[in-house]
Scaffold this active site. Structure first.
Site, PDB file in Angstrom:
ATOM      1  CE  LYS A  12      35.626  44.998  35.312  1.00  7.82           C
ATOM      2  NZ  LYS A  12      36.553  46.120  35.329  1.00  7.82           N
ATOM      3  CG  ASP A  42      36.298  45.018  38.787  1.00  6.68           C
ATOM      4  OD1 ASP A  42      36.912  45.933  38.230  1.00  6.68           O
ATOM      5  OD2 ASP A  42      35.086  45.092  39.013  1.00  6.68           O
TER       6      ASP A  42
HETATM    7  N1  GLU Z   1      39.565  46.021  37.537  1.00 10.53           N
HETATM    8  C1  GLU Z   1      40.417  47.128  37.255  1.00 10.53           C
HETATM    9  C2  GLU Z   1      39.732  48.105  36.314  1.00 10.53           C
HETATM   10  O1  GLU Z   1      38.524  48.156  36.231  1.00 10.53           O
HETATM   11  C3  GLU Z   1      41.805  46.705  36.792  1.00 10.53           C
HETATM   12  C4  GLU Z   1      41.846  45.856  35.568  1.00 10.53           C
HETATM   13  C5  GLU Z   1      43.238  45.288  35.266  1.00 10.53           C
HETATM   14  O2  GLU Z   1      44.170  45.541  35.994  1.00 10.53           O
HETATM   15  O3  GLU Z   1      43.329  44.578  34.257  1.00 10.53           O
HETATM   16  O4  GLU Z   1      40.364  48.905  35.688  1.00 10.53           O
END
Ligand code: GLU
Length: 418
Positions: free
Chosen positions: A106, A146
């Site tokens: 992240k 996100d």
């Molecule tokens: N930000 C989204 C999550 O928290 C998607 C992450 C992604 O697609 O890699 O799951």
């Protein structure tokens, strides 16, 4: 709302609780509780008026045992190192629960994007992409959207990476615009899985989601799509909110009209078709069948959990319920579909996008949605099976048991480096 709960401590507590039911070594447990590495960087960016500003940014790579690191990048003034570490762990457990061959990561930038022009945001994003360049790659680490980021930011990151690397590699990032290598169905995917998991949970309770009343906290991408899709299944969306407050109507709101109102005015508040205005805390404690927290973390603490009246909670947000609140909800027999399954649609369709990019082939929306549905439905019933067969305390513990086992199995195959 509880500001004091450290999300990284919450993640560690969730892992510790579940690990009692999984046979992993002490060394592996340590590995499963902390990120492999965290980048902290300060981006110096030129503003439109010629001045410079410094923005702190992070990328945490939590675990790559099951595949390349994967996870979004958020822009928010409250982004901090502990939160990014927690969110990266939740991604590793999420990809494992979904059964997609990816790890967890992240990123985030400490910024309130509403205070900057588009060209300033572009320079901030391209600066972060430049710092990320040694870490990311189609087989290394694949960012995605996100909170407060979307197709626009993903397109900038892809272009920066490809320019610096002198290549064409759309699979280095997901959540792109369709014209830029994005997937059909990606924008709707998080809300779609939140609703699919909730539909199955009502089925598990021998009830039909079409008869449910629903409250949705947060009206960004995940929240508004959840409201739209659950209403399409016949449910009645009685309340929605955003950071400015909420609206309530016992007869049901029209999610599309509310979205239109928010697009025009910046908030759901003031929507003419609603009976009442309510606060976010009032929304979270409404007597509804389904509650969907779809905003930020830590919105339901132990105090507030005591007042929650919903029967089922489907977590579209990451980490909306603190561990103490989980204990309270467990005592009240509320079914909580954990974030690592409920909102896994986003990363699952990101995985499909990455597969399409590598195949240089574009799937139809129908194919994307069908494959997503079969993954979420299968994994929901896997979770029920683990919950019942091991007599586990909650669906959250069941999800972690499945995920820990899958990561441990992968790690066991290759063993420790000599
Ligand atoms: N930000 C989204 C999550 O928290 C998607 C992450 C992604 O697609 O890699 O799951």
């Amino acid at each position: 709302m509880s500001d004091e709960v450290n999300p990284f401590s919450s993640l560690q507590r969730q892992v510790e609780e579940a690990v009692q039911y999984v046979d992993v070594t002490e060394g592996m447990l340590q590995r499963l509780k902390s990120p492999e590495r965290v980048l902290e960087t300060n981006l110096t960016v030129e503003m439109d008026d010629g001045s410079t500003e410094v923005f702190t940014a992070y990328r945490s790579q939590f675990n790559g045992d099951r595949g390349p690191y994967k996870g979004g990048i958020r822009y928010h003034p409250d982004v901090n190192r502990e939160e990014v570490k927690a969110l990266s762990g939740w991604m590793a457990y999420k990809t494992a629960v979904a059964g997609v061959p990816l790890g967890g990561a992240k990123g985030g930038i400490v910024i309130d994007p509403s205070e900057y022009s588009e060209s300033e945001l572009e320079r901030v994003t391209r600066s972060f992409a430049t710092e990320l360049r040694p870490l990311i790659g189609v087989d290394q680490d694949i960012p995605a959207p996100d909170v407060n980021t979307g197709q626009r930011e993903m397109n900038w990151i892809k272009d920066t990476y490809e320019t610096l690397e002198n290549t064409t590699e759309p699979g280095v990032i997901t959540g792109k615009a369709i014209e830029n290598g994005g997937s059909e169905g990606r924008v709707e995917a998080t809300g779609r899985s939140t609703v699919l998991a909730a539909r199955e949970a009502f089925d598990y309770r021998d009830e039909d989601i079409a008869d449910a009343t629903v409250a949705v906290q947060g009206y960004g991408n995940a929240g508004w799509i959840t409201a739209k899709l659950v209403e399409e299944l016949g449910a009645t969306v009685v309340a929605v909110s955003d950071s400015s407050g909420g609206i309530y109507d016992a007869a049901g709101l029209d999610p599309v009209a509310v979205k239109e109102h928010k697009r025009n005015t910046g908030s759901v508040v003031g929507y003419q078709g609603a009976d009442d205005e309510i606060s976010n805390d009032e929304l979270l404690t409404l007597d509804v069948d389904l509650l969907v927290p779809a905003a930020l973390g830590n919105v339901i603490d132990a105090d507030l959990a005591g007042d929650v009246e919903a029967d089922v909670i489907s977590e579209a947000a990451n980490g909306p319920i603190t561990p103490d609140a989980d204990d309270v909800l467990e005592g009240k027999d509320v079914i909580v579909i954990p974030d690592i399954l409920a909102n896994a649609g986003g990363v699952t369709v990101s995985y499909f996008e990455w597969v399409q990019n590598r195949q240089r082939f574009h799937w139809s929306e129908e194919r994307v949605n069908d494959e997503l549905e079969s993954i979420i439905v299968d994994q929901f019933w896997n979770l029920v099976d683990a919950y019942e067969s091991h007599d586990l305390p909650s669906f959250r513990v069941a999800a972690y048991v499945i995920a820990l086992q899958r990561i441990d199995d992968a790690a066991e195959e290759f063993g420790p480096w000599p």
